[in-house]
Design an enzyme around this catalytic site. Structure first.
Site, PDB file in Angstrom:
ATOM      1  N   ASP A   1       1.682 -65.606  18.172  1.00  0.00           N
ATOM      2  CA  ASP A   1       2.191 -66.961  18.008  1.00  0.00           C
ATOM      3  C   ASP A   1       3.669 -66.962  18.370  1.00  0.00           C
ATOM      4  O   ASP A   1       4.263 -65.907  18.629  1.00  0.00           O
ATOM      5  CB  ASP A   1       1.978 -67.490  16.584  1.00  0.00           C
TER       6      ASP A   1
ATOM      7  N   ASP B   1       4.126 -66.856  23.659  1.00  0.00           N
ATOM      8  CA  ASP B   1       3.922 -68.250  24.027  1.00  0.00           C
ATOM      9  C   ASP B   1       2.720 -68.308  24.954  1.00  0.00           C
ATOM     10  O   ASP B   1       2.722 -67.693  26.034  1.00  0.00           O
ATOM     11  CB  ASP B   1       5.166 -68.798  24.741  1.00  0.00           C
ATOM     12  N   PHE B   2       1.662 -69.028  24.537  1.00  0.00           N
ATOM     13  CA  PHE B   2       0.411 -69.004  25.307  1.00  0.00           C
ATOM     14  C   PHE B   2       0.523 -69.666  26.673  1.00  0.00           C
ATOM     15  O   PHE B   2      -0.428 -69.657  27.442  1.00  0.00           O
ATOM     16  CB  PHE B   2      -0.750 -69.607  24.522  1.00  0.00           C
TER      17      PHE B   2
ATOM     18  N   GLY C   1      -2.155 -68.020  19.208  1.00  0.00           N
ATOM     19  CA  GLY C   1      -1.673 -69.178  18.455  1.00  0.00           C
ATOM     20  C   GLY C   1      -2.249 -69.197  17.057  1.00  0.00           C
ATOM     21  O   GLY C   1      -2.571 -70.253  16.522  1.00  0.00           O
ATOM     22  N   GLY C   2      -2.335 -68.025  16.451  1.00  0.00           N
ATOM     23  CA  GLY C   2      -3.055 -67.841  15.188  1.00  0.00           C
ATOM     24  C   GLY C   2      -2.281 -68.142  13.928  1.00  0.00           C
ATOM     25  O   GLY C   2      -2.675 -67.684  12.853  1.00  0.00           O
TER      26      GLY C   2
ATOM     27  N   HIS D   1      -6.905 -78.612  21.067  1.00  0.00           N
ATOM     28  CA  HIS D   1      -6.945 -80.049  20.763  1.00  0.00           C
ATOM     29  C   HIS D   1      -5.542 -80.642  20.614  1.00  0.00           C
ATOM     30  O   HIS D   1      -5.384 -81.865  20.595  1.00  0.00           O
ATOM     31  CB  HIS D   1      -7.795 -80.325  19.520  1.00  0.00           C
TER      32      HIS D   1
END
Length: 421
Positions: free
Chosen positions: A283, A304-305, A258-259, A324
């Site tokens: 990402d 997709d993580f 997700g960088g 978060h």
């Protein structure tokens, strides 16, 4: 009931709103500010932050509640509106190009193609709020703040974050009232979705409004001036990751999950060009396809993580300011996918996130928590929350939490238990 009493407490007169917040504290605060300034070290950020907090406390001690209310509703909202206007029309770029000289509203308006009367009102308010220097009638000089707005990493946040998500913040009370004043934890039901009557998540919403690049610029710049996590004074990359890393041809050294467009990976590569193994940026396709420039040493990978992690046994998996954005049950999926790919005794997971202190939290920490609350129905987490999420729920081990000051993301170093690979 008398009209000069509040409805909540008839013993408190409404005149309290016209009296300074804590005028008796002014002498003490002035003395502390003077003492702190005398010992201020320009090379250390923490004392400067402490001084800033005391300066704000001084303003609040002198200011009346009515003035605080008007500052919020007229002053600050007006500033955000005016600054965003200046970003969009090119005002701050033009003023910076003109240099540190008095600049006439009419000249600026002509160069921008803006109505002079409109620009006059905009600049008058920004000056009244202390962010622009008025040197004569309709003449202004730039400040460090306005000169900084010319940079996309500073100015574009007013468009990519504030302008197209602000409705979520301003209408959060309605969202909460309609849901019985409960702490929101459903990523499919956010204040942003409610305010704009959309089912899109924040990133998709901003992108579809035409401000995707503005948000990327903001995400690349909000950490300016902070010590980077890979700095040896923060986290010892060489000792913790490079030493003992696989030097084989197919080895993977670092996977940024997700960088975004690769800000962290590029900085890591510039700082440690000798690190062995591949560098992989992961990402969503929407984000990867927005990349315009990226160091060729970095491999781009659409991912997709929430799906199985395709890169197995890497030395480092890294997640920066991503968890978060999500409630615990989604983080469970993300962490489970990383854990399944990790090689126990070798792989490390670095979670680069804020760890909220239980007392005396910094305003940047609480402010970002409000962004998470209103835009994502998620949260910034305390140390206890991180241990619960990472160790109890995900079954990973936290080796150490590395921190570098107030309001700055920590590095939570994790490993997979032995015998699970």
């Amino acid at each position: 009931m008398s009209t000069n009493r509040t409805s909540a407490n008839p013993h408190v007169a409404i005149t309290i709103a016209s009296r300074p917040g804590d005028i008796d504290a002014v002498p003490r605060l002035l003395k502390e500010i003077e003492q702190d300034f005398k010992t201020l070290n320009a090379c250390s950020d923490e004392p400067r932050k402490d001084l800033l907090v005391k300066c704000r406390a001084l303003v609040q001690a002198v200011e009346t509640p009515r003035e605080t209310m008007v500052d919020h509703l007229w002053g600050q909202l007006g500033v955000i509106s005016a600054v965003a206007f200046g970003v969009d029309c090119g005002l701050w770029v033009l003023m910076a190009q003109n240099g540190d000289i008095p600049q006439k509203v009419t000249d600026l308006a002509g160069g921008l193609g803006v109505d002079p009367e409109l620009l006059r009102r905009i600049m008058r308010h920004i000056s009244a709020m202390g962010l622009l220097v008025e040197v004569g009638e309709d003449k202004y000089e730039p400040t460090n703040y306005t000169k900084s707005l010319r940079f996309p990493q500073i100015g574009n946040g007013y468009l990519g974050l504030a302008s197209c998500t602000g409705g979520a913040t301003l209408n959060f009370h309605e969202f909460s009232r309609q849901r019985g004043w409960k702490n929101p934890t459903n990523q499919r039901d956010t204040a942003l979705m409610s305010a704009y009557r959309t089912n899109k998540d924040t990133f998709t919403w901003v992108h579809d409004q035409g401000y995707g690049q503005h948000l990327i610029d903001y995400l690349g710049g909000y950490n300016l001036g902070r010590t980077r996590w890979m700095d040896p004074s923060f986290y010892r990359v060489h000792e913790r990751l490079i030493e003992g890393a696989d030097t084989g041809q197919d080895a993977v050294f670092f996977v940024d999950i997700g960088g975004n467009v690769g800000h962290d990976l590029e900085r890591l590569h510039w700082s440690y060009p000798y690190a062995p193994g591949k560098l992989i940026l992961q990402d969503l396709p929407m984000m990867i396809r927005q990349i315009k420039h990226l160091d060729p040493a970095i491999v781009r990978m659409e991912y997709d993580f929430r799906d199985e992690q395709p890169v197995k046994g890497a030395r480092t998996y890294y997640i920066h300011s991503t968890l978060h954005n999500w409630p615990d049950h989604v983080c469970d999926i993300i962490l489970a996918n990383v854990k399944a790919a990790m090689k126990p005794g070798y792989s490390r997971l670095l979670i680069n996130e804020i760890v909220v202190p239980t007392t005396n939290a910094h305003w940047e920490t609480t402010g970002l928590d409000m962004i998470m609350l209103t835009l994502f129905s998620s949260m910034q987490r305390t140390s206890a929350m991180w241990y619960n999420l990472i160790e109890k729920r995900a079954g990973l081990n936290i080796r150490k939490i590395w921190s570098k000051g107030k309001g700055v993301e920590s590095v939570i170093e994790c490993e997979a238990p032995l015998g699970e690979y």
